[in-house]
Scaffold this motif. Sequence first.
Motif, PDB file in Angstrom:
ATOM      1  N   LYS A 119      13.160  64.976   3.576  1.00  0.00           N
ATOM      2  CA  LYS A 119      13.657  65.562   4.833  1.00  0.00           C
ATOM      3  C   LYS A 119      15.058  65.048   5.156  1.00  0.00           C
ATOM      4  CE  LYS A 119      12.233  63.601   8.850  1.00  0.00           C
ATOM      5  NZ  LYS A 119      13.320  63.135   9.723  1.00  0.00           N
ATOM      6  N   ASN A 120      15.246  63.721   5.062  1.00  0.00           N
ATOM      7  CA  ASN A 120      16.503  63.140   5.527  1.00  0.00           C
ATOM      8  C   ASN A 120      17.653  63.309   4.531  1.00  0.00           C
ATOM      9  OD1 ASN A 120      15.265  62.527   7.882  1.00  0.00           O
ATOM     10  ND2 ASN A 120      15.029  60.326   7.476  1.00  0.00           N
ATOM     11  N   ARG A 156      19.535  55.707  20.781  1.00  0.00           N
ATOM     12  CA  ARG A 156      20.173  56.456  19.696  1.00  0.00           C
ATOM     13  C   ARG A 156      21.444  57.202  20.116  1.00  0.00           C
ATOM     14  NH1 ARG A 156      15.676  59.437  16.187  1.00  0.00           N
ATOM     15  NH2 ARG A 156      17.254  59.228  14.587  1.00  0.00           N
ATOM     16  N   PRO A 157      22.472  56.462  20.550  1.00  0.00           N
ATOM     17  CA  PRO A 157      23.739  57.120  20.900  1.00  0.00           C
ATOM     18  C   PRO A 157      24.443  57.651  19.645  1.00  0.00           C
ATOM     19  CG  PRO A 157      24.014  54.742  20.909  1.00  0.00           C
ATOM     20  CD  PRO A 157      22.555  54.993  20.622  1.00  0.00           C
ATOM     21  N   ILE A 158      25.482  58.465  19.855  1.00  0.00           N
ATOM     22  CA  ILE A 158      26.269  58.938  18.685  1.00  0.00           C
ATOM     23  C   ILE A 158      27.735  58.509  18.825  1.00  0.00           C
ATOM     24  CG2 ILE A 158      24.742  60.867  18.067  1.00  0.00           C
ATOM     25  CD1 ILE A 158      26.918  62.719  19.429  1.00  0.00           C
ATOM     26  N   ASN A 159      27.942  57.390  19.556  1.00  0.00           N
ATOM     27  CA  ASN A 159      29.307  56.922  19.795  1.00  0.00           C
ATOM     28  C   ASN A 159      30.077  56.665  18.495  1.00  0.00           C
ATOM     29  OD1 ASN A 159      27.326  54.790  19.609  1.00  0.00           O
ATOM     30  ND2 ASN A 159      28.978  53.344  19.984  1.00  0.00           N
ATOM     31  N   LEU A 160      29.377  56.204  17.458  1.00  0.00           N
ATOM     32  CA  LEU A 160      30.082  55.881  16.207  1.00  0.00           C
ATOM     33  C   LEU A 160      30.546  57.156  15.485  1.00  0.00           C
ATOM     34  CD1 LEU A 160      27.736  52.997  14.972  1.00  0.00           C
ATOM     35  CD2 LEU A 160      29.874  52.794  16.257  1.00  0.00           C
ATOM     36  N   LEU A 199      28.017  49.625  13.016  1.00  0.00           N
ATOM     37  CA  LEU A 199      26.669  49.563  12.432  1.00  0.00           C
ATOM     38  C   LEU A 199      26.627  50.607  11.312  1.00  0.00           C
ATOM     39  CD1 LEU A 199      24.578  49.863  15.712  1.00  0.00           C
ATOM     40  CD2 LEU A 199      24.551  47.898  14.180  1.00  0.00           C
ATOM     41  N   SER A 241      25.401  53.331  10.465  1.00  0.00           N
ATOM     42  CA  SER A 241      24.612  54.483  10.913  1.00  0.00           C
ATOM     43  C   SER A 241      24.470  55.508   9.784  1.00  0.00           C
ATOM     44  CB  SER A 241      25.322  55.127  12.105  1.00  0.00           C
ATOM     45  OG  SER A 241      24.845  56.430  12.314  1.00  0.00           O
ATOM     46  N   VAL A 242      23.250  55.976   9.581  1.00  0.00           N
ATOM     47  CA  VAL A 242      22.989  56.908   8.480  1.00  0.00           C
ATOM     48  C   VAL A 242      23.646  58.264   8.767  1.00  0.00           C
ATOM     49  CG1 VAL A 242      21.165  58.164   7.235  1.00  0.00           C
ATOM     50  CG2 VAL A 242      20.848  55.748   7.832  1.00  0.00           C
ATOM     51  N   THR A 243      23.251  58.911   9.876  1.00  0.00           N
ATOM     52  CA  THR A 243      23.845  60.232  10.147  1.00  0.00           C
ATOM     53  C   THR A 243      25.316  60.087  10.544  1.00  0.00           C
ATOM     54  OG1 THR A 243      22.837  60.134  12.336  1.00  0.00           O
ATOM     55  CG2 THR A 243      21.716  61.485  10.698  1.00  0.00           C
ATOM     56  N   ASP A 281      11.637  53.366   8.831  1.00  0.00           N
ATOM     57  CA  ASP A 281      10.761  54.542   8.726  1.00  0.00           C
ATOM     58  C   ASP A 281       9.427  54.224   8.049  1.00  0.00           C
ATOM     59  OD1 ASP A 281      12.663  56.024  10.017  1.00  0.00           O
ATOM     60  OD2 ASP A 281      13.402  57.054   8.238  1.00  0.00           O
ATOM     61  N   ILE A 328      15.996  47.876  13.877  1.00  0.00           N
ATOM     62  CA  ILE A 328      16.864  49.059  13.943  1.00  0.00           C
ATOM     63  C   ILE A 328      16.754  49.785  15.280  1.00  0.00           C
ATOM     64  CG2 ILE A 328      17.566  51.202  12.772  1.00  0.00           C
ATOM     65  CD1 ILE A 328      17.857  48.760  10.970  1.00  0.00           C
ATOM     66  N   PHE A 329      15.535  50.091  15.702  1.00  0.00           N
ATOM     67  CA  PHE A 329      15.344  50.859  16.937  1.00  0.00           C
ATOM     68  C   PHE A 329      14.600  50.022  17.966  1.00  0.00           C
ATOM     69  CE2 PHE A 329      15.763  54.365  13.787  1.00  0.00           C
ATOM     70  CZ  PHE A 329      16.916  54.925  14.321  1.00  0.00           C
ATOM     71  N   ARG A 381      10.586  51.116  18.826  1.00  0.00           N
ATOM     72  CA  ARG A 381       9.783  51.693  17.751  1.00  0.00           C
ATOM     73  C   ARG A 381       8.448  50.967  17.563  1.00  0.00           C
ATOM     74  NH1 ARG A 381      12.136  54.502  12.242  1.00  0.00           N
ATOM     75  NH2 ARG A 381      11.086  56.440  12.715  1.00  0.00           N
ATOM     76  N   ARG A 400       6.808  58.808  12.566  1.00  0.00           N
ATOM     77  CA  ARG A 400       6.207  57.735  11.740  1.00  0.00           C
ATOM     78  C   ARG A 400       5.032  57.071  12.451  1.00  0.00           C
ATOM     79  NH1 ARG A 400       8.388  60.093   7.425  1.00  0.00           N
ATOM     80  NH2 ARG A 400      10.621  60.360   7.755  1.00  0.00           N
TER      81      ARG A 400
END
Length: 417
Positions: free
Chosen positions: A22-23, A120-124, A159, A161-163, A303, A325-326, A329, A369
Amino acid sequence: MDKIVIEGGIPLQGEVASSGAKNAALPILAATLLAPGIHHLSNVPNLADIRTAKKLLANLGVKFTDHEVLAVDTSRLTSCEAPYALVKTMRAAVLVLGPLVARAGEARVSLPGGCAIGARPINLHLKGLEEMGVRVTLKHGYVEAKVHRLHGAPIHLELPSVTGTENLMMAATLAAGTTVIHNAAQEPEVADLARFLVAMGAEIDGIGTDVLTIRGVQSLSPASHTIMPDRIEAATYLTAAAITQGEVTIRGVPCEHLTAVLDKFQEAGVRLAIEDSQLKVKPAKHLVGVDVMTHPYPGFPTDMQAQFMALMCIAEGASLITENIFEKRFMHVSELRRLGADIVVSGNHALVRGVRCLQGAPVMATDLRASASLVLAGLAAQGVTEVHRVYHLDRGYEQLEHKLSALGARIWRAKAD
Ligand code: EPU
């Protein structure tokens, strides 16, 4: 709404195969936007998140022909907007931001809100794009991004970040000049995306490392690609085998991407035979508690934290599980407790003291998960477990109950009352 019903206590037997990741599929679908024409993708999993991604791209003007191989026609874009209705159901929708600004010079993407597992911000993502010359404004809950021509830049991610890495790497492929992403995410799915970009004509060095160097090119061409197998799905079936004391062969496993996970299972006593892309699981003679800390790749993946915790619930001794990470979670903990687990949480640590057995009960899924962890616990529990809100599971596991039934589990889907 559906629920999954499980009659636990059956050791699983047989063979199961991993689907496409998926990812990896989500960023690769977004990347098709970078080059007008018809792309061909194989091994795309049939999941709710993939259907959402297709809806999102269709909204932008993309056309799909869905056979064995998915043909993605990005010849003509009719919109540059990712609406709230789609982003709120799937945060990975933000992955269209980089490709849209690179191809069209603009994008309007709903700002994802918080989520069950953390803020889960998207600042980066946004900071990196600004460093490449993009003007970013936030208006009425939307990110509005505009640029005449992206330029390459040195980017230091605070960090990995994956995405975030994926968005910036995609944007950089069409920028003027070179972009170097330092502290890039090294997850195998980022590398799969990079390989697809290279097949499209992108120039990327350092694939699979934490420094990605991307030399921007004038244009990219449509490409064909086979999505890599899903390491998290494979490891979830590994847990299903281990938690039921079963004997299962998992095919299509990217074992080289699961080193940290396989080490922990072996440390816990689970017997594994690793052969290229095949993993044979045999029951542990003594399943023992081991400590786990989640980290970015190549560390133990967040995950897999919830699923591993389910296993630790019935291990001898104690296990200290640390989620790095989160921040939220551990939502599965209170539900695992309903099944009889002995878990104490303090901050980002969960102390799991193994119990002799779990008992079936109705439980509520809170995220993808966490849902998987409850199904796994249900497979081991005595009696009947009902997992509610299974739409979370459908986002990321293809045919979970069918794959588990084929291994002998008594598991089925039913309408919730
Ligand atoms: N972060 C920031 N600012 C940013 C981006 C991230 O502070 O701009 C923080 C996050 O809040 C988090 C950490 O950095 O604390 C790592 O987040 P990351 O950005 O790496 O996560 P993501 O890209 O949103 C992907 C996966 C997740 C997986 C994480 C971590 C996709 C589509 N999603 O999310 O997958 O948990 O990486 O490996 O690739 C799942 O499949 O169940 C799932 C949640």
